[in-house]
Scaffold this active site. Structure first.
Site, PDB file in Angstrom:
ATOM      1  N   GLU A 168     -10.274  52.619 -46.436  1.00 34.98           N
ATOM      2  CA  GLU A 168     -11.632  52.671 -46.986  1.00 34.98           C
ATOM      3  C   GLU A 168     -12.191  54.094 -47.050  1.00 34.98           C
ATOM      4  OE1 GLU A 168     -14.171  49.840 -45.007  1.00 34.98           O
ATOM      5  OE2 GLU A 168     -13.064  48.121 -45.795  1.00 34.98           O
ATOM      6  N   GLU A 287      -7.789  43.284 -47.013  1.00 36.53           N
ATOM      7  CA  GLU A 287      -8.911  42.763 -46.214  1.00 36.53           C
ATOM      8  C   GLU A 287      -9.662  41.764 -47.082  1.00 36.53           C
ATOM      9  OE1 GLU A 287     -11.556  45.309 -43.987  1.00 36.53           O
ATOM     10  OE2 GLU A 287      -9.978  46.810 -43.670  1.00 36.53           O
TER      11      GLU A 287
END
Length: 495
Positions: A168, A287
């Site tokens: 991320e 995710e």
């Protein structure tokens, strides 16, 4: 619904049923690892948790993060445990003891029959630490880092196949947050040297943290412009919640997931065309889950504790219905979604919960995940579906029937996964399987509950649980069934 053996999406990569363990909350400590527990094995791993993970048949587990990895020194987690440092863990504001590290996790993964999807730190670290970690984990012997692993008691290399290039990195919350160009450059250079150490590994570049990020799409295009020749996958992350308490809108959110997958696929193919490349980049949805129940409690947590409860969502029946829809969505895109990781696996937004010193149990979302993993191996078919639809706050033309099917030719098995989103009424399903001559219904599993907010807890572990009393049957080449209102269904057929 019409099914035909020749209407194929793709052979399903088993890694689509992967999961995720991060050094966050009680995922590791009091989750998979609790040395004082009555069911702890000789290494301190909970055998009851191992059993539940094996029930899920998880082929791949991403580790060690997550936001955690962007501040992690992997060297802290190897060598004699008594000599390992305690660190301030800045991503989740806890203290990390480093009792469990790379080698211990590799041991645990073997116990649950999983491969490790290893992540490198491209936040506070970079190219040098990444190549050294690959050498430590995957090189046989005869060099500094590989011999260090041998000295730590691991003569055979771990041979980790799949590696994430950070986590991320588009997020301002991330330690070492970067622009797309900054990340693209370091990811490219890290990828090059990691593959020079071990040319057999596959690499995942960081995509956007979610599709609502202001940099979404631009981020993917820029990162892939840099990394395209050096990686095999780009990641997608997405969590959904129901803060508005609008169930019909909530269970339609898999349509957003579908649009996200289509958009990232299009960006990958745009860069492929731009580069005149013959290589196809696939997707790692590493995710995904429902996450919102625990956010208020987490905002009140005192910092600098060791393994405090964090992100401990207690899931409802409606959460399980959306998770089922999300699994169906990824199977429909299995031609490009080759890896996916339900985030996470134990205690932290997880299908498995534990009590310290006590029980382990299955959350509601355990069941659709388990069923898809158990019966969704083979070829994903492309069903032709005609379904009544409804409109919700954020979506139009939401089909009441969310469904797909998987054909396992070697086993002569056909499995239909079907969700009835209707909150009020059962749904009559008629599925044309005349191309599957001689197939009969083996089992019709149903997950249903009169209370959409029903949960499983330590005191009532079976409040939401599947039964196999569904009424599907085959008549004249058609599967016929009434799908109960607001239910997850698995219709298993065999020749």
């Amino acid at each position: 619904m019409i099914l035909d053996k020749d209407f194929k999406v793709s052979e399903i990569d088993n890694r689509i049923y992967g999961s995720f363990i991060e050094h966050l909350g009680r995922a590791v400590y009091e989750g998979i690892y609790e040395p004082g527990h009555p069911l702890a094995d000789e290494q301190g791993f909970r055998k009851d948790v191992i059993g539940l993970v094996k029930e899920l048949n998880v082929p791949l587990v991403r580790y060690p993060g997550g936001n955690f990895v962007s501040g992690y020194n992997w060297e802290d987690g190897v060598g004699p445990v008594g000599e390992r440092p305690r660190r301030l863990e800045l991503a989740w504001r806890t203290i990390e003891t480093n009792e469990v590290g790379t080698n211990e996790f590799a041991d645990w993964a073997k116990k649950v029959n999983s491969e490790v999807n290893m992540a490198v730190n491209l936040g506070t670290r970079g190219i040098d630490a990444a190549r050294n970690l690959v050498e430590y984990c995957n090189h046989p012997a005869g060099t500094y880092w590989s011999d260090l692993r041998v000295s730590h008691g691991y003569k055979a290399p771990h041979k980790f196949k799949t590696w994430c290039l950070g986590n991320e990195m588009d997020g301002p919350w991330q330690i070492g947050h970067k622009t797309a160009a900054e990340y693209g450059r370091i990811a490219t250079e890290a990828a090059k040297v990691m593959k020079w150490v071990d040319p057999t590994i596959e690499l995942v570049a960081c995509g956007s943290s979610n599709s609502a990020m202001p940099t979404f799409a631009d981020w993917e295009a820029t990162v892939l412009d840099h990394t395209y020749d050096h990686v095999e996958y780009i990641s997608l992350h997405q969590y959904y919640g129901n803060k508005e308490d609008d169930t019909a809108n909530f269970v339609a959110r898999s349509l957003d997931m579908d649009a996200f997958i289509r958009s990232v696929t299009a960006i990958c193919d745009y860069i492929k065309a731009k580069k005149h490349s013959k290589k196809t980049i696939n997707l790692s949805f590493d995710e995904w889950n429902v996450w919102y129940h625990s956010r208020d409690a987490d905002s009140k947590r005192d910092p600098w504790q060791i393994a405090p409860p964090q992100l401990e969502d207690i899931y409802t029946h409606e959460d399980a219905i959306l998770v089922g829809c999300m699994l169906i969505t990824m199977l429909r895109h299995s031609d490009r979604v080759k890896i996916a990781c339900l985030a996470q696996l134990v205690n932290v937004i997880a299908p498995i919960m534990t009590e310290k010193g006590g029980a382990a149990w299955k959350q509601t979302i355990f069941y659709p995940y388990m069923h898809a993993s158990a019966y969704g191996r083979g070829v994903a078919l492309n069903p032709i579906i005609s379904s009544p639809k409804y409109d919700s706050k954020d979506f139009t033309d939401v089909p009441y029937l969310e469904s797909t099917a998987v054909y396992n030719e070697a086993a002569d098995e056909l499995t239909i996964f079907a969700v009835n989103r209707d909150l009020e009424d059962s749904l009559y399903l008629e599925c044309d399987i005349r191309n599957f001559d001689g197939y009969r219904v083996v089992e019709h599993i149903v997950l249903e509950n009169g209370d959409v907010k029903a949960r499983n807890t330590a005191g009532n572990q079976a409040s939401v649980a599947p039964h196999n009393n569904g009424n599907a049957e085959v008549k004249d080449g058609f599967v016929q069934s009434m799908l109960p209102k607001f239910s997850w269904n698995v219709i298993r057929l065999a020749k």
